[in-house]
Scaffold this motif. Structure first.
Motif, short mmCIF file in Angstrom:
data_model
loop_
_atom_site.label_atom_id
_atom_site.label_comp_id
_atom_site.label_asym_id
_atom_site.label_seq_id
_atom_site.Cartn_x
_atom_site.Cartn_y
_atom_site.Cartn_z
N ALA A 218 -0.12 -8.92 4.53
CA ALA A 218 -0.96 -9.96 3.92
C ALA A 218 -2.32 -9.35 3.59
O ALA A 218 -2.87 -8.57 4.37
CB ALA A 218 -1.12 -11.13 4.88
N THR A 219 -2.85 -9.70 2.43
CA THR A 219 -4.14 -9.15 2.02
C THR A 219 -4.91 -10.16 1.20
O THR A 219 -4.33 -11.00 0.50
CB THR A 219 -3.96 -7.85 1.21
OG1 THR A 219 -5.25 -7.35 0.83
CG2 THR A 219 -3.12 -8.10 -0.05
N MET A 225 -4.28 -2.40 -2.84
CA MET A 225 -3.02 -1.80 -2.39
C MET A 225 -2.72 -0.52 -3.17
O MET A 225 -2.01 0.37 -2.69
CB MET A 225 -1.85 -2.78 -2.54
CG MET A 225 -1.48 -3.12 -3.98
SD MET A 225 -0.07 -4.25 -4.07
CE MET A 225 1.24 -3.23 -3.46
N LEU A 226 -3.31 -0.40 -4.34
CA LEU A 226 -3.12 0.81 -5.15
C LEU A 226 -3.67 2.04 -4.44
O LEU A 226 -3.33 3.17 -4.78
CB LEU A 226 -3.77 0.65 -6.52
CG LEU A 226 -3.26 -0.54 -7.36
CD1 LEU A 226 -4.07 -0.67 -8.64
CD2 LEU A 226 -1.77 -0.38 -7.67
N GLY A 227 -4.57 1.80 -3.45
CA GLY A 227 -5.15 2.91 -2.69
C GLY A 227 -4.64 2.98 -1.27
O GLY A 227 -5.20 3.73 -0.45
N LEU A 252 4.40 -0.82 -7.04
CA LEU A 252 3.63 -0.57 -8.27
C LEU A 252 3.19 0.88 -8.42
O LEU A 252 2.50 1.22 -9.36
CB LEU A 252 2.39 -1.49 -8.33
CG LEU A 252 2.62 -2.99 -8.10
CD1 LEU A 252 1.32 -3.75 -8.25
CD2 LEU A 252 3.66 -3.53 -9.08
N THR A 253 3.58 1.74 -7.47
CA THR A 253 3.21 3.16 -7.56
C THR A 253 4.47 3.98 -7.32
O THR A 253 5.53 3.46 -6.98
CB THR A 253 2.16 3.54 -6.49
OG1 THR A 253 2.79 3.58 -5.20
CG2 THR A 253 1.00 2.56 -6.46
N ASP A 254 4.33 5.30 -7.46
CA ASP A 254 5.46 6.19 -7.18
C ASP A 254 5.25 6.91 -5.85
O ASP A 254 5.81 7.98 -5.62
CB ASP A 254 5.62 7.20 -8.31
CG ASP A 254 4.35 8.03 -8.53
OD1 ASP A 254 3.35 7.79 -7.79
OD2 ASP A 254 4.34 8.88 -9.43
N ARG A 255 4.42 6.30 -4.96
CA ARG A 255 4.11 6.98 -3.70
C ARG A 255 4.86 6.35 -2.53
O ARG A 255 5.16 5.15 -2.54
CB ARG A 255 2.60 6.90 -3.41
CG ARG A 255 1.76 7.71 -4.38
CD ARG A 255 0.31 7.83 -3.94
NE ARG A 255 -0.42 6.55 -4.04
CZ ARG A 255 -0.92 5.91 -2.98
NH1 ARG A 255 -0.75 6.39 -1.75
NH2 ARG A 255 -1.60 4.79 -3.16
N GLU A 256 5.10 7.18 -1.52
CA GLU A 256 5.60 6.70 -0.23
C GLU A 256 4.49 6.90 0.80
O GLU A 256 3.76 7.90 0.77
CB GLU A 256 6.85 7.47 0.20
CG GLU A 256 8.07 7.17 -0.63
CD GLU A 256 9.32 7.87 -0.09
OE1 GLU A 256 9.21 8.52 0.97
OE2 GLU A 256 10.38 7.75 -0.73
N THR A 271 1.81 -11.47 9.90
CA THR A 271 3.12 -10.90 10.26
C THR A 271 3.00 -9.78 11.29
O THR A 271 4.02 -9.26 11.76
CB THR A 271 3.79 -10.33 8.99
OG1 THR A 271 2.97 -9.27 8.47
CG2 THR A 271 3.97 -11.41 7.94
N GLY A 272 1.75 -9.39 11.62
CA GLY A 272 1.58 -8.27 12.54
C GLY A 272 1.70 -6.93 11.86
O GLY A 272 1.72 -5.89 12.52
N VAL A 273 1.78 -6.94 10.52
CA VAL A 273 1.84 -5.70 9.73
C VAL A 273 0.62 -5.67 8.82
O VAL A 273 0.31 -6.65 8.15
CB VAL A 273 3.13 -5.63 8.88
CG1 VAL A 273 3.19 -4.29 8.15
CG2 VAL A 273 4.36 -5.83 9.74
N VAL A 274 -0.08 -4.54 8.81
CA VAL A 274 -1.35 -4.44 8.07
C VAL A 274 -1.31 -3.24 7.14
O VAL A 274 -0.89 -2.15 7.53
CB VAL A 274 -2.54 -4.30 9.06
CG1 VAL A 274 -3.86 -4.19 8.30
CG2 VAL A 274 -2.58 -5.47 10.03
N LYS A 275 -1.75 -3.43 5.90
CA LYS A 275 -1.88 -2.33 4.96
C LYS A 275 -3.16 -1.55 5.29
O LYS A 275 -4.14 -2.13 5.76
CB LYS A 275 -1.91 -2.84 3.51
CG LYS A 275 -3.07 -3.77 3.21
CD LYS A 275 -2.94 -4.42 1.83
CE LYS A 275 -3.29 -3.50 0.70
NZ LYS A 275 -4.68 -2.99 0.72
#
Length: 945
Positions: A218-219, A225-227, A252-256, A271-275
């Motif tokens: 969640a943001t 998110m692109l960064g 939206l990117t080609d990165r992992e 959700t307990g998950v953070v970017k």
């Protein structure tokens, strides 16, 4: 010097301030023969040079001036060090906007020409705030006024920068800072306003790289998110432990990016998950440092998407990019949901734009690293700043602010000191073409350093300037003309006034200014900057709201002094507002609150109001009614002085010139118990005020002065002295006149630090009569000091008994509704001897025609009886039985309704539980007062049959 019939503050203020300043009364004391503990110094927190006086300034400066005047009168070497700050961002914005109005930018002019324009503006508007300070009656040594861009202070800035750089305490690096995309500069936390606003929370599904599942994050800023360079979970969260170390595909990117574990995550939130976006969030930056994550900045300095993001988003403004990102997420079916969310948004206080955490090259002061070199003691500047407070070398008032100071220093980050501006102290660093850095006092020294290092290429100076707070951190010693040769080379002001005595400041800059002054002064000079830090709250409106132009609740101290009509006030509050609806609302609110505008209260009344509000706490509610009350207090003091002068001028006061205590050979002096009482109470007041000054309790100081002058001196002693002076005993009359003038003269000196103008004006007339040694000004006269030998407990006890008799008789008059023009006789049953002694005073104060004594109150008497100790009192008046019965019955009925109403509220559990404590307490007081009145009135009614 004849006093005017009424107190007109404007005339007095207009005359006295220029007189004080022209006679150099504010000059710093430089008498090196006085003991060290007789030096008092206070630093003016430097206001913006192009600013104007606001309520916070007025409040803060009133307290500083009171302390300065108090110590000056005590004979101390005294310095109130004034000065102004160049206010880098604020001043540059003003000048840039002026140029924009002409269709010119600073870049069109170039740096040198632009700075010429800024200096022109500084010369034009720079004296506004100091002129307004004079209106407030402040008494700094104006001849020592300093400006942070003065040559001497600028030299100190350069010297300290070079010194700290050589010691490894200043460095250049790429770190996350607050970035204003409109100003294109880093800004300090103090220049960022956190505002609560309505926003959204976007829930986005990030697919695992192996395609086995998705993680929902969640943001509130989906464009960032692109960064992203990681996704994180709590290490103890059983839901996700099996995923730690795996990778997700960044939409939206080609990165992992990896899934990492960090205790920063709140398992219960979302959700307990953070970017994790280390280059665009301060908390994420700290996480990134711990986990050695890449720092991927995806914004340009004007907050547009840069080349590190997918091509389709490049060049978009950050908010346009947000829309595009959300639309693409929705199209991919991975936007799980969008929720309304209340969030805090950081905005620049000068521009109003949303601040971005931005990764940029800046200069920093290392806060937790010890200095390098032979003089290093192995401690960081932060550690030493903590130690001087822990040891008590620096003390905070109130003491609880130590916790705030310690908390910040114990969690401190390196201090960003560079700003991307032109107005300010240009950083003394020169660069070679390959990134070489040479920090020096001037270009010539930089060239020499480059040559010594084997670099022969061209040098270019860093275009950035230093944060305004950097030069402010040097204020305690730079203003005292410190030089690099200190302490071998010094000057009297530096020797006497470093450290200064006390810093008076609001709690909001403990971090930004107070702590940094401690660090820098101690490190550079080896001394603490000040011994005490008095921390006060912030002035708010009567409802506790922050004063701001957008709320239309700003008060201008000068308007309170001079008064302002309603049309001018409305215009002042609505000018510059872009929103017509908002302007209309503010106009309506202003007209309702001040239908006649704001009356002129004068400087003294405003200063007394400020002092009375200086209670410990974070917020100070400014109540305009207090100004009215203290204007009345000034009137009371004025009229009391006129009364004294009219009754003593031309009379024998038993005082010889030059302060002699002899009677002058004109007759005996007889001091009554009332004379001894007021003198005794004066000694206790003097001791109390000294304690309040020492503890920075200006509220209690104002309260004590107000109570003594209004209640004890004016309401009691003046009335008693009037009776004594009218009596047949010339010795007693002479004693009363002498006590009157001596007490009044001392009171004027006691009150002078808070209310300087009226006390100066009155003192000029009173001091010669009091036989005091002549001084040109009250501010040069000694501050009264308590003499324990003059404390007379017996006289005070006797006065309390007199007050009890007077109050009892006045209550009887009130209960019987006796007209002030009637003078009834009094019957006394009881202590005949003491009442006989009090008789002349009682007859005057209670307006009696006489006093008689009896063995018993007449059995058929209908009037109420008062009891004082073992003595009973009754006023002899003719009572209309029927009328009095009717009056008492109505009063009892009214009181019984009040009792029923109060009991109804207090018996209601919901009311007691939900109402504010003050409201509940008020209801209890009303109930008790009504019951007490009923206990008195019911027997009276019963007596009437």
């Amino acid at each position: 010097m004849e006093l005017a019939k009424s107190f007109e503050p404007a005339d007095i203020e207009r005359r006295w301030y220029p007189e004080w300043e022209s006679r150099n009364y504010f000059a710093a004391g430089l008498d090196t023969t006085k003991p060290a503990d007789q030096s008092f110094c206070i630093l003016l927190p430097p206001p913006n040079v192009t600013g104007t006086l606001h309520m916070g300034h007025g409040f803060n400066q009133t307290l500083m001036d009171a302390l300065t005047r108090y110590h000056r009168m005590r004979g101390f070497n005294t310095l109130w060090q004034p000065g102004t700050d160049h206010a880098g961002i604020a001043t540059q914005i003003v000048v840039e906007r002026q140029l924009e109005a002409q269709g010119i930018s600073r870049h069109d002019l170039g740096r040198e020409k632009f700075l010429e324009k800024v200096w022109e503006w500084k010369e034009y508007s720079g004296g506004t705030i100091t002129r307004q300070m004079r209106r407030l009656g402040t008494s700094p040594d104006w001849k020592r006024e300093r400006f942070t861009m003065d040559a001497g202070l600028s030299k100190t800035v350069t010297e300290t920068f070079v010194r700290l750089y050589k010691e490894g305490l200043i460095y250049r690096g790429k770190r996350l800072v607050n970035w204003d995309p409109e100003l294109h500069t880093a800004v300090s936390d103090l220049e960022v306003v956190q505002e609560e606003e309505d926003g959204f929370m976007w829930h986005i599904r990030y697919p695992l790289a192996d395609g086995s599942a998705t993680l929902t994050v969640a943001t509130t800023r989906p464009e960032t998110m692109l960064g992203d360079t990681a996704v994180m979970v709590h290490p103890d969260d059983g839901r996700y432990q099996h995923l730690i170390g795996k990778r997700v595909k960044l939409p939206l990117t080609d990165r992992e990016i990896p899934v990492i574990a960090d205790a920063y995550v709140d398992m219960a939130f979302g959700t307990g998950v953070v970017k994790v976006t280390p280059a665009h969030d301060f908390n994420d930056y700290a996480v990134g440092q711990r986990h050695k994550l890449p720092l991927l900045g995806i914004l340009t300095l004007d907050a547009k998407i840069n080349e590190h993001a997918p091509e389709k988003y490049r060049g978009l403004d950050r908010f346009e990019a947000r829309k595009a990102v959300v639309a693409d997420l929705e199209a991919l079916g991975i936007l799980e949901k969008v929720e309304k969310h209340r969030l805090k948004v950081p905005r620049g206080d000068r521009t109003g734009v949303i601040i971005e955490p931005m990764l940029t090259d800046q200069w920093f002061v290392a806060m937790t690293k010890p200095a390098q070199g032979p003089n290093s003691d192995g401690k960081s500047i932060t550690a030493k700043a903590l130690e001087v407070v822990r040891s008590g070398e620096i003390r905070f008032y109130p003491e609880n602010w130590v916790n705030t100071y310690n908390q910040w220093l114990n969690n401190i980050q390196d201090w960003c000191i560079s700003r991307q501006l032109w107005w300010g102290h240009q950083i003394p660093a020169w660069y070679g073409i390959n990134g070489e850095i040479f920090v020096a006092h001037d270009a010539e020294e930089a060239r020499a350093l480059a040559d010594a290092a084997g670099y022969a290429g061209p040098l270019s100076r860093d275009e950035d300037v230093l944060d305004t707070w950097y030069s402010s951190a040097l204020w305690p010693f730079s203003t005292l003309d410190w030089t690099p040769e200190y302490p071998a080379k010094s000057n009297p002001a530096l020797d006497l006034y470093l450290p200064s005595s006390v810093l008076v400041t609001g709690f909001d800059i403990i971090f930004f200014w107070v702590a940094r002054m401690v660090m820098m002064t101690q490190h550079i000079t080896g001394k603490i900057p000040f011994k005490h830090v008095y921390v006060h709250g912030l002035i708010r409106d009567g409802e506790g709201q922050k004063m701001s132009k957008s709320k239309g609740n700003v008060l201008d101290p000068i308007d309170l002094i001079d008064g302002i009509d309603i049309e001018a006030l409305v215009k002042k509050r609505t000018t510059g507002l872009m929103n017509p609806k908002q302007a209309a609302q503010i106009e309506k609110k202003t007209r309702k609150e001040f239908p006649q505008g704001i009356p002129a209260f004068g400087t003294d009344a405003l200063r007394f109001t400020f002092a009375s509000l200086a209670s410990p706490g974070r917020d100070i509610k400014f109540d305009l009614a207090r100004c009215e009350g203290y204007r009345n207090f000034c009137n009371k003091l004025w009229n009391a002085t006129r009364f004294v002068l009219m009754n003593v001028e031309g009379q024998d006061l038993g005082i010889q010139p030059e302060g002699s205590m002899a009677c002058g050979g004109k007759g005996p002096l007889a001091f009554s118990f009332a004379d001894r009482w007021i003198v005794s109470r004066l000694q206790k007041l003097e001791a109390e005020l000294a304690q309040h000054f020492a503890e920075y309790r200006f509220d209690l100081l104002a309260q004590a002065l107000y109570h003594f002058i209004w209640d004890e001196f004016c309401d009691w002693y003046l009335e008693i002295a009037k009776a004594e002076m009218a009596g047949p005993d010339e010795g007693a009359a002479r004693g009363a006149r002498r006590t009157l003038v001596r007490t009044l003269e001392a009171l004027l000196r006691l009150a002078h630090p808070l209310i300087p103008f009226i006390t100066e004006e009155l003192w000029q007339s009173v001091a010669p009569l009091a036989g005091r040694k002549t001084h040109d000004s009250i501010m040069l006269a000694p501050y009264p000091v308590a003499d324990p030998k003059k404390v007379d407990e017996a006289a005070e006890a006797k006065m309390e008994r007199l007050k009890a008799y007077v109050s009892a008789c006045r209550n009887l008059r009130g209960e019987m509704n006796i007209s002030p023009s009637l003078r009834p006789p009094l019957i006394v049953v009881g202590d005949e001897g003491e009442v006989k002694e009090f008789a002349p005073i009682l007859e005057t104060l209670v307006k009696l025609s006489g006093i008689s004594f009896a063995a018993e109150i007449p059995a058929d008497a209908l009037a109420p009886v008062a009891v004082v100790g073992a003595t009973r009192l009754m006023l002899v008046v003719e009572v209309d039985r029927a009328a009095e019965q009717e009056r008492l019955a109505k009063e009892i009925e009214k009181l019984e309704k009040q009792v029923a109403q109060a009991k109804g509220k207090l018996d209601n559990e919901s009311f007691v539980a939900r109402a504010p404590a003050a409201v509940v307490a008020q209801e209890k007081e009303r109930l008790e007062a009504a019951l007490a009145a009923l206990d008195k009135l019911k027997p009276q009614l019963a007596k009437l049959g």
